[in-house]
Design a protein around this motif. Structure first.
Motif, PDB file in Angstrom:
ATOM      1  N   MET A 129      -3.030 -11.084  -6.921  1.00 16.84           N
ATOM      2  CA  MET A 129      -4.022 -10.790  -7.947  1.00 16.84           C
ATOM      3  C   MET A 129      -5.378 -10.496  -7.326  1.00 16.84           C
ATOM      4  O   MET A 129      -6.135  -9.653  -7.835  1.00 16.84           O
ATOM      5  CB  MET A 129      -4.131 -11.948  -8.937  1.00 16.84           C
ATOM      6  CG  MET A 129      -5.056 -11.662 -10.114  1.00 16.84           C
ATOM      7  SD  MET A 129      -4.547 -10.208 -11.090  1.00 16.84           S
ATOM      8  CE  MET A 129      -3.162 -10.891 -12.002  1.00 16.84           C
ATOM      9  N   ALA A 130      -5.703 -11.164  -6.222  1.00 21.12           N
ATOM     10  CA  ALA A 130      -6.963 -10.886  -5.537  1.00 21.12           C
ATOM     11  C   ALA A 130      -7.017  -9.433  -5.078  1.00 21.12           C
ATOM     12  O   ALA A 130      -8.055  -8.758  -5.214  1.00 21.12           O
ATOM     13  CB  ALA A 130      -7.136 -11.829  -4.351  1.00 21.12           C
ATOM     14  N   ALA A 131      -5.912  -8.920  -4.536  1.00 24.36           N
ATOM     15  CA  ALA A 131      -5.876  -7.528  -4.082  1.00 24.36           C
ATOM     16  C   ALA A 131      -5.960  -6.570  -5.263  1.00 24.36           C
ATOM     17  O   ALA A 131      -6.688  -5.568  -5.211  1.00 24.36           O
ATOM     18  CB  ALA A 131      -4.598  -7.280  -3.286  1.00 24.36           C
ATOM     19  N   ILE A 132      -5.232  -6.866  -6.336  1.00 22.15           N
ATOM     20  CA  ILE A 132      -5.251  -6.006  -7.520  1.00 22.15           C
ATOM     21  C   ILE A 132      -6.667  -5.908  -8.086  1.00 22.15           C
ATOM     22  O   ILE A 132      -7.171  -4.813  -8.361  1.00 22.15           O
ATOM     23  CB  ILE A 132      -4.278  -6.549  -8.586  1.00 22.15           C
ATOM     24  CG1 ILE A 132      -2.818  -6.371  -8.120  1.00 22.15           C
ATOM     25  CG2 ILE A 132      -4.487  -5.857  -9.926  1.00 22.15           C
ATOM     26  CD1 ILE A 132      -1.804  -7.112  -8.967  1.00 22.15           C
ATOM     27  N   VAL A 133      -7.312  -7.044  -8.242  1.00 18.59           N
ATOM     28  CA  VAL A 133      -8.651  -7.066  -8.822  1.00 18.59           C
ATOM     29  C   VAL A 133      -9.663  -6.421  -7.877  1.00 18.59           C
ATOM     30  O   VAL A 133     -10.558  -5.682  -8.321  1.00 18.59           O
ATOM     31  CB  VAL A 133      -9.047  -8.519  -9.155  1.00 18.59           C
ATOM     32  CG1 VAL A 133     -10.534  -8.635  -9.445  1.00 18.59           C
ATOM     33  CG2 VAL A 133      -8.231  -9.018 -10.348  1.00 18.59           C
ATOM     34  N   ASP A 134      -9.537  -6.670  -6.587  1.00 25.62           N
ATOM     35  CA  ASP A 134     -10.437  -6.042  -5.616  1.00 25.62           C
ATOM     36  C   ASP A 134     -10.352  -4.526  -5.710  1.00 25.62           C
ATOM     37  O   ASP A 134     -11.374  -3.826  -5.715  1.00 25.62           O
ATOM     38  CB  ASP A 134     -10.076  -6.490  -4.198  1.00 25.62           C
ATOM     39  CG  ASP A 134     -10.894  -5.782  -3.129  1.00 25.62           C
ATOM     40  OD1 ASP A 134     -12.098  -6.092  -2.994  1.00 25.62           O
ATOM     41  OD2 ASP A 134     -10.332  -4.901  -2.445  1.00 25.62           O
ATOM     42  N   SER A 135      -9.153  -4.003  -5.820  1.00 27.04           N
ATOM     43  CA  SER A 135      -8.943  -2.559  -5.908  1.00 27.04           C
ATOM     44  C   SER A 135      -9.553  -1.986  -7.179  1.00 27.04           C
ATOM     45  O   SER A 135     -10.286  -0.988  -7.145  1.00 27.04           O
ATOM     46  CB  SER A 135      -7.448  -2.253  -5.845  1.00 27.04           C
ATOM     47  OG  SER A 135      -7.199  -0.887  -6.095  1.00 27.04           O
ATOM     48  N   ILE A 136      -9.269  -2.618  -8.296  1.00 24.23           N
ATOM     49  CA  ILE A 136      -9.730  -2.105  -9.587  1.00 24.23           C
ATOM     50  C   ILE A 136     -11.251  -2.141  -9.670  1.00 24.23           C
ATOM     51  O   ILE A 136     -11.895  -1.183 -10.118  1.00 24.23           O
ATOM     52  CB  ILE A 136      -9.104  -2.912 -10.736  1.00 24.23           C
ATOM     53  CG1 ILE A 136      -7.590  -2.642 -10.798  1.00 24.23           C
ATOM     54  CG2 ILE A 136      -9.759  -2.561 -12.077  1.00 24.23           C
ATOM     55  CD1 ILE A 136      -6.842  -3.573 -11.720  1.00 24.23           C
ATOM     56  N   ARG A 137     -11.847  -3.228  -9.230  1.00 20.37           N
ATOM     57  CA  ARG A 137     -13.302  -3.351  -9.283  1.00 20.37           C
ATOM     58  C   ARG A 137     -13.966  -2.363  -8.332  1.00 20.37           C
ATOM     59  O   ARG A 137     -14.980  -1.755  -8.664  1.00 20.37           O
ATOM     60  CB  ARG A 137     -13.717  -4.780  -8.946  1.00 20.37           C
ATOM     61  CG  ARG A 137     -13.421  -5.778 -10.064  1.00 20.37           C
ATOM     62  CD  ARG A 137     -13.519  -7.216  -9.576  1.00 20.37           C
ATOM     63  NE  ARG A 137     -14.867  -7.581  -9.168  1.00 20.37           N
ATOM     64  CZ  ARG A 137     -15.759  -8.200  -9.934  1.00 20.37           C
ATOM     65  NH1 ARG A 137     -15.439  -8.526 -11.183  1.00 20.37           N
ATOM     66  NH2 ARG A 137     -16.946  -8.529  -9.472  1.00 20.37           N
ATOM     67  N   ALA A 149      -3.344  -9.917   3.052  1.00 22.55           N
ATOM     68  CA  ALA A 149      -1.979 -10.373   2.735  1.00 22.55           C
ATOM     69  C   ALA A 149      -1.593  -9.946   1.325  1.00 22.55           C
ATOM     70  O   ALA A 149      -0.441  -9.578   1.068  1.00 22.55           O
ATOM     71  CB  ALA A 149      -1.890 -11.890   2.883  1.00 22.55           C
ATOM     72  N   GLY A 150      -2.548  -9.986   0.407  1.00 18.59           N
ATOM     73  CA  GLY A 150      -2.275  -9.542  -0.954  1.00 18.59           C
ATOM     74  C   GLY A 150      -1.948  -8.062  -1.011  1.00 18.59           C
ATOM     75  O   GLY A 150      -1.003  -7.655  -1.707  1.00 18.59           O
ATOM     76  N   TYR A 151      -2.698  -7.260  -0.290  1.00 17.81           N
ATOM     77  CA  TYR A 151      -2.415  -5.818  -0.265  1.00 17.81           C
ATOM     78  C   TYR A 151      -1.052  -5.549   0.375  1.00 17.81           C
ATOM     79  O   TYR A 151      -0.318  -4.653  -0.061  1.00 17.81           O
ATOM     80  CB  TYR A 151      -3.511  -5.067   0.491  1.00 17.81           C
ATOM     81  CG  TYR A 151      -4.715  -4.736  -0.352  1.00 17.81           C
ATOM     82  CD1 TYR A 151      -4.610  -3.845  -1.426  1.00 17.81           C
ATOM     83  CD2 TYR A 151      -5.961  -5.304  -0.097  1.00 17.81           C
ATOM     84  CE1 TYR A 151      -5.706  -3.530  -2.205  1.00 17.81           C
ATOM     85  CE2 TYR A 151      -7.075  -4.987  -0.883  1.00 17.81           C
ATOM     86  CZ  TYR A 151      -6.935  -4.104  -1.935  1.00 17.81           C
ATOM     87  OH  TYR A 151      -8.020  -3.784  -2.715  1.00 17.81           O
ATOM     88  N   ARG A 152      -0.714  -6.322   1.393  1.00 19.71           N
ATOM     89  CA  ARG A 152       0.597  -6.139   2.025  1.00 19.71           C
ATOM     90  C   ARG A 152       1.715  -6.474   1.039  1.00 19.71           C
ATOM     91  O   ARG A 152       2.738  -5.796   0.987  1.00 19.71           O
ATOM     92  CB  ARG A 152       0.710  -7.013   3.270  1.00 19.71           C
ATOM     93  CG  ARG A 152       2.074  -6.944   3.940  1.00 19.71           C
ATOM     94  CD  ARG A 152       2.058  -7.546   5.318  1.00 19.71           C
ATOM     95  NE  ARG A 152       1.259  -6.738   6.246  1.00 19.71           N
ATOM     96  CZ  ARG A 152       1.206  -6.973   7.557  1.00 19.71           C
ATOM     97  NH1 ARG A 152       1.888  -7.964   8.098  1.00 19.71           N
ATOM     98  NH2 ARG A 152       0.475  -6.208   8.322  1.00 19.71           N
ATOM     99  N   ARG A 153       1.516  -7.518   0.254  1.00 18.83           N
ATOM    100  CA  ARG A 153       2.519  -7.888  -0.747  1.00 18.83           C
ATOM    101  C   ARG A 153       2.648  -6.800  -1.813  1.00 18.83           C
ATOM    102  O   ARG A 153       3.760  -6.496  -2.261  1.00 18.83           O
ATOM    103  CB  ARG A 153       2.119  -9.224  -1.380  1.00 18.83           C
ATOM    104  CG  ARG A 153       2.979  -9.667  -2.538  1.00 18.83           C
ATOM    105  CD  ARG A 153       4.388 -10.006  -2.139  1.00 18.83           C
ATOM    106  NE  ARG A 153       5.115 -10.542  -3.276  1.00 18.83           N
ATOM    107  CZ  ARG A 153       6.380 -10.235  -3.570  1.00 18.83           C
ATOM    108  NH1 ARG A 153       7.054  -9.423  -2.801  1.00 18.83           N
ATOM    109  NH2 ARG A 153       6.962 -10.759  -4.632  1.00 18.83           N
ATOM    110  N   CYS A 154       1.527  -6.185  -2.223  1.00 21.39           N
ATOM    111  CA  CYS A 154       1.579  -5.066  -3.177  1.00 21.39           C
ATOM    112  C   CYS A 154       2.394  -3.917  -2.602  1.00 21.39           C
ATOM    113  O   CYS A 154       3.174  -3.275  -3.319  1.00 21.39           O
ATOM    114  CB  CYS A 154       0.168  -4.595  -3.524  1.00 21.39           C
ATOM    115  SG  CYS A 154      -0.793  -5.761  -4.524  1.00 21.39           S
ATOM    116  N   ALA A 155       2.206  -3.641  -1.306  1.00 18.03           N
ATOM    117  CA  ALA A 155       2.975  -2.576  -0.658  1.00 18.03           C
ATOM    118  C   ALA A 155       4.464  -2.915  -0.637  1.00 18.03           C
ATOM    119  O   ALA A 155       5.317  -2.041  -0.852  1.00 18.03           O
ATOM    120  CB  ALA A 155       2.464  -2.350   0.765  1.00 18.03           C
ATOM    121  N   GLU A 156       4.790  -4.184  -0.407  1.00 21.02           N
ATOM    122  CA  GLU A 156       6.197  -4.597  -0.382  1.00 21.02           C
ATOM    123  C   GLU A 156       6.840  -4.414  -1.749  1.00 21.02           C
ATOM    124  O   GLU A 156       7.985  -3.950  -1.858  1.00 21.02           O
ATOM    125  CB  GLU A 156       6.293  -6.062   0.047  1.00 21.02           C
ATOM    126  CG  GLU A 156       5.944  -6.300   1.517  1.00 21.02           C
ATOM    127  CD  GLU A 156       5.856  -7.780   1.850  1.00 21.02           C
ATOM    128  OE1 GLU A 156       6.004  -8.611   0.915  1.00 21.02           O
ATOM    129  OE2 GLU A 156       5.641  -8.110   3.019  1.00 21.02           O
TER     130      GLU A 156
END
Length: 294
Positions: free
Chosen positions: A92-100, A6-13
């Protein structure tokens, strides 16, 4: 759907709504890379909105306090989540998951937040070198560095062109958004260049002096795009198509500024969605249409 999905989907939006050029370019990437482009963009968008659009309050960012207080709180929230791997919300969970997962150097984000803070204290820049090294280093060049781990370059030499592309994109924004920036009390055009041509953006009129100054800035901008293009062969094919498409679309903003006789005061210069879709389609079928850089 998991919270992370859901976090990644929100980033895409967020990318689709506010960064259409990045969104369309990323469509040329495999899903595993595409969502990481969106996560980097989302972090930058949310941070930038605290500074430039404080009335646009997203649930993913601190909502109380002045812009400076909210920016500082968001910075602390981000670095805490980055260090622990635990985030208070899905975005933020998606952002941090991606960066890490991508192993992006955390120092990039220190430079980025430092530059965002400058927008709250500095409204003019004396020279191009001062603007480039004092502000754009953390607001533009570093974005290219953030994206590199996502793009999976085949050579470390891709770093320089990636930084140049960050500079090129932001200078295009500065030229396109003069009127909006004036409304915020800011001028991102070097004061020395304005003075040398006798151009005054506060007049909000196209004069011979304004045309000469803008033509010089566009020439500088195209040189940055040309430098960035040298990095395309250093990327794998999907990343090359993604970056190349974004480069082509953004550089077309310069052509439209010229076509309007350098009038950036009577409405934002835009590349239509149909044109963006056409460039993506052509890239997929016959190859990337090269921009005019001279």
């Amino acid at each position: 759907m998991s919270g992370l999905d859901a976090g990644y989907r929100r980033c895409a939006e967020l990318t689709r709504r506010y960064g259409t050029t990045y969104y369309w370019g990323a469509m040329l990437l495999p899903t595993r890379q595409r969502r990481d482009v969106y996560s980097v963009y989302a972090l930058c968008r949310l941070t930038d909105d605290i500074v430039d659009e404080p009335e646009r309050v997203d649930l993913a960012v601190p909502q109380d306090g002045t812009p400076a207080e909210r920016l500082d709180a968001f910075r602390r929230l981000f670095f805490s989540a980055l260090g622990s791997g635990e985030a208070p919300d899905q975005v933020m969970a998606a952002i941090v998951d991606s960066i890490r997962r991508r192993g992006t150097d955390p120092e990039c984000f220190e430079r980025f937040f430092d530059a965002m803070a400058l927008d709250l204290s500095t409204d003019t820049w004396p020279t191009w070198e001062g603007l480039r090294d004092g502000y754009m280093e953390g607001s533009a060049a570093v974005i290219g560095e953030m994206m590199l781990p996502v793009l999976e370059p085949i050579s470390d030499e891709a770093r320089g062109p990636a930084r140049a592309l960050g500079h090129a994109f932001q200078l295009t924004n500065f030229l396109r958004d003069v009127d909006e920036d004036l409304d915020r009390g800011r001028v991102y055009l070097p004061q020395a260049d304005l003075a040398r041509h006798g151009a005054d953006p506060w007049l909000r009129r196209v004069t011979p002096q304004w045309r000469a100054m803008m033509a010089e800035q566009i020439e500088r901008n195209r040189a940055l795009y040309a430098e960035a293009m040298t990095g395309l062969p250093l990327l794998p094919p999907p990343s090359r198509r993604c970056v190349g498409t974004a480069l082509v679309l953004y550089s077309r903003i310069l052509e439209r500024i010229e076509a309007r006789d350098y009038d950036v005061f009577s409405g934002r210069v835009r590349v239509p969605g149909s044109e963006k879709l056409g460039v993506v389609a052509r890239t997929l079928t016959v190859g990337l249409p090269l921009p005019r850089l001279a």
